[in-house]
Design an enzyme around this catalytic site. Structure first.
Site, PDB file in Angstrom:
ATOM      1  N   SER A  70       1.637   4.498 -10.939  1.00 43.43           N
ATOM      2  CA  SER A  70       0.835   4.630  -9.722  1.00 43.43           C
ATOM      3  C   SER A  70      -0.651   4.631 -10.056  1.00 43.43           C
ATOM      4  CB  SER A  70       1.186   5.939  -8.990  1.00 43.43           C
ATOM      5  OG  SER A  70       2.493   5.914  -8.463  1.00 43.43           O
ATOM      6  N   SER A 126       2.610   1.595  -1.596  1.00 41.85           N
ATOM      7  CA  SER A 126       2.750   3.055  -1.646  1.00 41.85           C
ATOM      8  C   SER A 126       2.293   3.602  -2.989  1.00 41.85           C
ATOM      9  CB  SER A 126       4.211   3.451  -1.388  1.00 41.85           C
ATOM     10  OG  SER A 126       5.056   3.011  -2.438  1.00 41.85           O
ATOM     11  N   SER A 127       2.416   2.792  -4.058  1.00 40.89           N
ATOM     12  CA  SER A 127       2.042   3.249  -5.405  1.00 40.89           C
ATOM     13  C   SER A 127       0.542   3.314  -5.618  1.00 40.89           C
ATOM     14  CB  SER A 127       2.646   2.317  -6.461  1.00 40.89           C
ATOM     15  OG  SER A 127       4.042   2.286  -6.364  1.00 40.89           O
ATOM     16  N   SER A 172      -1.782   3.799  -2.840  1.00 44.42           N
ATOM     17  CA  SER A 172      -2.440   4.375  -1.665  1.00 44.42           C
ATOM     18  C   SER A 172      -2.367   5.898  -1.762  1.00 44.42           C
ATOM     19  CB  SER A 172      -1.760   3.877  -0.378  1.00 44.42           C
ATOM     20  OG  SER A 172      -2.499   4.253   0.769  1.00 44.42           O
ATOM     21  N   LYS A 173      -3.008   6.422  -2.802  1.00 41.82           N
ATOM     22  CA  LYS A 173      -2.829   7.822  -3.176  1.00 41.82           C
ATOM     23  C   LYS A 173      -4.157   8.509  -3.470  1.00 41.82           C
ATOM     24  CE  LYS A 173       1.664   6.765  -5.345  1.00 41.82           C
ATOM     25  NZ  LYS A 173       2.623   7.729  -4.839  1.00 41.82           N
ATOM     26  N   CYS A 233       3.466  13.668  -6.252  1.00 41.14           N
ATOM     27  CA  CYS A 233       3.585  12.369  -6.909  1.00 41.14           C
ATOM     28  C   CYS A 233       3.809  12.632  -8.395  1.00 41.14           C
ATOM     29  CB  CYS A 233       2.337  11.512  -6.719  1.00 41.14           C
ATOM     30  SG  CYS A 233       2.400   9.961  -7.666  1.00 41.14           S
ATOM     31  N   ASN A 283       4.286  10.467 -10.801  1.00 44.89           N
ATOM     32  CA  ASN A 283       3.544   9.560 -11.670  1.00 44.89           C
ATOM     33  C   ASN A 283       2.110  10.029 -11.871  1.00 44.89           C
ATOM     34  OD1 ASN A 283       5.104   7.160 -12.638  1.00 44.89           O
ATOM     35  ND2 ASN A 283       5.622   7.020 -10.469  1.00 44.89           N
ATOM     36  N   LYS A 322      12.973  10.801   0.138  1.00 50.90           N
ATOM     37  CA  LYS A 322      13.165   9.453  -0.392  1.00 50.90           C
ATOM     38  C   LYS A 322      14.617   9.041  -0.189  1.00 50.90           C
ATOM     39  CE  LYS A 322       8.971   9.313  -2.067  1.00 50.90           C
ATOM     40  NZ  LYS A 322       7.921   8.604  -1.286  1.00 50.90           N
ATOM     41  N   HIS A 375      10.450   0.483  -4.046  1.00 51.17           N
ATOM     42  CA  HIS A 375       9.449   0.754  -5.070  1.00 51.17           C
ATOM     43  C   HIS A 375       9.578  -0.249  -6.209  1.00 51.17           C
ATOM     44  CE1 HIS A 375       7.174   3.071  -8.109  1.00 51.17           C
ATOM     45  NE2 HIS A 375       6.626   3.677  -7.083  1.00 51.17           N
ATOM     46  N   MET A 396       9.476   6.211  -8.641  1.00 51.85           N
ATOM     47  CA  MET A 396       8.574   7.340  -8.437  1.00 51.85           C
ATOM     48  C   MET A 396       8.925   8.434  -9.445  1.00 51.85           C
ATOM     49  SD  MET A 396       9.974   5.807  -5.618  1.00 51.85           S
ATOM     50  CE  MET A 396      10.961   6.933  -4.632  1.00 51.85           C
TER      51      MET A 396
END
Length: 393
Positions: free
Chosen positions: A19, A66-67, A69-70, A104, A106, A278, A314, A318
């Site tokens: 991520s 999604s990976s 946008s953190k 998260c 990662n 999830k 994904h 995750m």
């Protein structure tokens, strides 16, 4: 007409595991964003470039997945026995909200390095050469993570030869321990298995009755058998993410699973809780070709797992879902354990779209209930850019 200048906010752009995210020290945020609420959410949305009806996040730091946008906010810990408080915000790409409901795994790999580089760790705890142990309080879920960060010449080591499938280049290995990963706050009775069962039958309108393992460990996760929904477990992103009907099916499974787990009270609430739970589907080990073109043999893994994140398959796995996989694999009778061949195990190696990953877990029964002391896995992290992000006022 006068126009206000952009705000200039100190930030670091990190890759952690598979991520990427924008990291902030709490004290560097504008005063209104130093506390939870609308001002903080609005700031982070604008930093990332959301909501974006085009789905590209061109006008922000997000990467339209999604990976990528953190966001992460860190501060010296207020919790006894911890060094840093870690708060994670999953930013929606096309909708105006930030989901604070989970961790998260990662980006957890980058928390220790950021804490050391930012002076949040006592300098006496950082060796000139060796491993620095960073005690992290994961504020979203109220859990402890211990990061073992390599140090060379008194500084965080970022380069190395540790390879992680889903990341193109090797880097330094960061070992993570997720302490007592079962969620004891959410779900029915605060149990690792909120329904009290290792496997449940639950009905999803339009899909039918599915077998599922519903687990709160690392992150609330719904595990189902790939064959029950018409898949093999060898799928890559292109096989799923372009099919609106399939994505709608997974969202329906997720929403009804959230109800069954006690995470929401009404099905409509699922739309505002995209980060959790999830949904993952499992299958017995099989040969396949990963997204990089690398061949993964059935003998290389114990089982196959594919997981959905923020409405899409994904690209790898995750970190928090990996904790759930390792935990479920260690408990005989779960769908994950059965797909891996059953029996007792202290670690599992699973195949995901980008390759393979090994995660360990220590599980045992106490008074008839399964408990996991910790889950263990390795990731890597490095700074991609540091300085300031600029945000329109």
């Amino acid at each position: 007409m006068a126009h206000a200048p952009q705000q200039k906010i100190a930030a670091t752009y990190y890759r952690g595991g598979t991520s990427k995210g924008v990291f902030f020290a709490l004290e560097d945020l504008p005063a209104a964003a130093q506390v939870p609420g609308a001002a903080r959410d609005a700031l982070l949305l604008r930093v990332i470039g959301s909501p974006d009806p085009y789905g590209k996040q061109i006008d922000g730091m997000g990467g339209a997945t999604s990976s990528t946008s953190k966001t992460v906010i860190l501060s010296k810990s207020r919790q006894p026995g911890h060094d840093v408080d870690y708060l994670f915000g999953q930013v929606s790409i096309d909708k105006p909200f930030v989901d604070w409901s989970g961790n998260c795994g990662n980006l957890s790999a980058a928390v220790g390095p950021f804490a050391i580089r930012s002076g949040m760790l006592d300098p006496e705890r950082v060796p000139h050469d060796g491993i620095a142990t960073v005690r992290i309080w994961q504020a979203n879920i109220g859990k402890s993570i211990v990061a073992h960060v390599p140090i060379t010449n008194g500084e965080v080591q970022e380069t190395g030869d540790f390879e992680l499938d889903g990341v193109t280049f090797p880097a330094a290995e960061v070992k993570l321990e997720f302490i007592d990963p079962a969620d004891d706050e959410e779900g029915a009775g605060g149990s690792m298995f909120p329904t009290g069962n290792l496997v449940d039958d639950f009905e999803v309108p339009g899909v039918g009755v599915l077998q599922a393992t519903l687990i709160n460990a690392g992150i609330p996760t719904i595990f189902i058998n790939a064959q029950d929904i018409g898949f093999s477990g060898t799928e890559l992103q292109d096989a799923i993410n372009g099919d609106a009907k399939v994505l709608a099916m997974f969202e329906s499974i997720r929403a009804h699973g959230a109800m069954r787990m006690g995470l929401i009270k009404h099905i409509d609430e699922a739309a505002k809780r995209q980060h959790t739970p999830k949904v993952a589907f499992v299958a017995a080990a099989s040969d396949y070709i990963s997204s990089s073109g690398k061949a993964v043999a059935a003998t290389d893994v114990d089982l196959l797992v594919r997981a959905m994140s923020m409405g899409k398959l994904h690209h790898a796995m995750m970190g928090t879902a990996a904790v759930a996989i390792g935990t479920a694999a260690a408990i005989p009778g779960t769908l994950v354990n059965l797909a891996a061949g059953g029996g007792e195990r202290a670690s599992v190696r699973f195949g995901h779209p980008s390759g393979t990953l090994t995660v360990g877990a220590e599980a045992k029964q106490v008074d008839g209930q399964w408990v996991v002391a910790k889950a263990i896995m390795s990731r890597s992290a490095r700074v991609l850019m540091e300085g300031w992000v600029r945000v329109p006022c």
